[in-house]
Design a protein around this motif. Structure first.
Motif, short mmCIF file in Angstrom:
data_model
loop_
_atom_site.label_atom_id
_atom_site.label_comp_id
_atom_site.label_asym_id
_atom_site.label_seq_id
_atom_site.Cartn_x
_atom_site.Cartn_y
_atom_site.Cartn_z
N ARG A 125 -2.15 7.86 -20.25
CA ARG A 125 -3.34 8.03 -21.09
C ARG A 125 -3.05 8.02 -22.58
NH1 ARG A 125 -6.02 13.33 -18.18
NH2 ARG A 125 -5.49 12.82 -16.02
N THR A 126 -1.80 7.88 -22.98
CA THR A 126 -1.46 8.02 -24.39
C THR A 126 -0.40 7.03 -24.81
OG1 THR A 126 -0.59 9.56 -26.05
CG2 THR A 126 0.24 9.80 -23.81
N PRO A 175 -1.10 9.67 -32.14
CA PRO A 175 -1.31 10.30 -30.82
C PRO A 175 -1.73 11.76 -30.96
CG PRO A 175 0.81 9.14 -30.91
CD PRO A 175 0.28 9.18 -32.30
N GLU A 177 -1.12 14.11 -29.07
CA GLU A 177 -0.06 15.04 -28.62
C GLU A 177 0.74 15.61 -29.79
OE1 GLU A 177 -1.53 12.84 -25.33
OE2 GLU A 177 -0.72 12.11 -27.24
#
Length: 449
Positions: A125-126, A175, A177
């Motif tokens: 997903r990233t 991102p 994250e």
């Protein structure tokens, strides 16, 4: 050196009220038909009233803002907060309702196959590489076993900071994250300061902060400003990502240890694969990237990890920002809003002396709970008259920092690194010549521009 441009052009916007309210209105059009949109003129008036300059307000001392507009603004605030509490404005992973078995118990029999499967799912997903690795599994087990209290506090603080991080990262095309960096760097504490002098959520050293136009002086330290430091961190991370040819693992290692240490490790390993370079990095940095990936897993699967949020912070959507153009003490803000000085200071950690130096630099922002904006605007004219002799005259002065001379340093390189002249370095440290030695401490009066 050329003078720094007006600070209003460089400081990022903080929690724009008009943006979030318009977003709310757009989301409600389908359910509310045209009734809410019919009040757009009143909304504009209410939004503009939030930006009333403090000096203008003080000139209008016995006058209060139009009561109808204020009533409407309060009603919109109430609707907006109610809508946000349904999680529309929460971070994608900042809400946890229940966890069963404790993380320490779960760590003893960690289902590594399930973790690998979940990490692979997150990785799809990233653009950030979350591929499973043995070092990552070790960090997940360690955090579950030894850091459950810390992780619970981080999940409790996440609603305050993660939405802000995610908005900035998304705007810069980075991102999401990367929002976990401040968890490791500072424990989501804007007042954090390391022994080396790294400060704030993103732990900026002084030279790096100044290169990214963060203001640091005797009154303000924007490294502690969540919004300003996040903007600077995004720019710094983009630059590191470009330097390391799109390898986030190496870029993050450089963020933690510095490019010099990473480049030496690359040469020694003979590889550009982080997992091979890793063994040549400082011990803390070798754990840094695996810990970021571990946090991505733990925040995405808190119930499976047995983690429960604690010490929940005020969420981002419940706060708003006002620009002030007068010097205002925190106790005056507290008097106008009914909040405590401690709460005002907690929401505005960048101000070093509990004073917003609004008269300098084109105005400065102050963050308050949404419900305190109205009382602030109404109460400030009277509050500004409360013990005015205690409000200081603000003059930005450079911060004095200590620099420890390293092998290979010369006065010229130290001066350029800190934006000062060799002549100034000599004057500040009583040097008659150019000789310096490794380990010597030099005092530098930081550039206030």
């Amino acid at each position: 050196m050329t003078a720094r441009p007006a600070m209003m052009a460089t400081r990022p916007n903080c929690l724009p009220c008009d943006h979030v309210v318009r977003f709310f209105l757009a989301a409600c059009v389908a359910g509310c038909s045209s009734g809410l949109m019919a009040q757009s003129d009143s909304l504009e008036y209410a939004l503009n009233s939030v930006r009333v300059e403090s000096d203008r307000v003080s000139e209008q001392h016995g006058e209060y803002l139009d009561s109808a507009a204020m009533s409407f603004a309060q009603r919109v605030d109430s609707l907006w907060l109610a809508w946000c509490k349904e999680a529309h404005c929460a971070s994608i992973d900042s809400t946890v309702w229940f966890a069963g078995t404790s993380s320490k118990q779960l760590a003893k029999s960690l289902d590594t196959m399930a973790v690998v499967r979940d990490l692979a799912d997150l990785d799809r997903r990233t653009s950030f590489d979350l591929a499973p690795h043995g070092a990552v599994l070790d960090r997940i087990a360690f955090m579950m076993r030894s850091r459950p209290v810390f992780l619970g506090k981080m999940m409790g603080r996440a609603p305050r900071y993660f939405p802000m991080f995610e908005e900035a990262l998304d705007r810069h095309g980075l991102p999401l994250e990367l929002k976990y960096l401040p968890v490791l760097e500072s424990g989501l504490n804007p007042l954090a300061r390391s022994n080396a002098g790294a400060t704030g959520l993103w732990q900026f050293m002084y030279p790096t902060a100044r290169r990214h136009e963060l203001e640091i002086n005797s009154w303000v330290d924007e490294r502690k400003d969540p919004a300003a430091s996040t903007e600077a961190a995004c720019l710094f991370l983009k630059r590191l990502f470009k330097i390391y040819d799109g390898d986030w693992h190496l870029a993050l290692a450089a963020y933690n240890a510095g490019s010099g240490n990473v480049n030496k490790a690359i040469r020694r390993s003979g590889s550009r694969d982080f997992w091979r370079v890793r063994r040549f990095l400082p011990r803390e940095t070798a754990k840094y990237v695996p810990s970021i990936i571990a946090l991505a897993y733990l925040f995405a699967h808190p119930v499976e990890a047995g983690l429960i949020p604690s010490e929940t912070a005020v969420p981002t959507f419940a706060l708003d920002t006002i620009m002030v153009y007068r010097n205002v003490r925190f106790d005056q803000v507290a008097k106008a809003t009914g909040r405590s000085v401690e709460e005002v200071a907690q929401l505005n950690p960048q101000y070093r002396k509990e004073v917003v130096p609004g008269a300098i630099g084109g105005g400065w922002p102050i963050v308050l709970p949404v419900e305190s904006v109205g009382p602030f605007l109404e109460g400030m004219p009277e509050a500004l008259l409360w013990e005015p002799h205690r409000t200081p005259e603000v003059r930005f002065e450079p911060e004095v920092i200590a620099y420890r001379v390293r092998n290979g340093d010369v006065l010229g390189t130290i001066a350029r690194k800190h934006g000062v002249s060799v002549r100034e370095l000599k004057k500040w440290n009583g040097l008659s010549g150019d000789m310096i030695r490794a380990g010597q401490k030099l005092y530098i009066h930081a550039d206030p521009r």
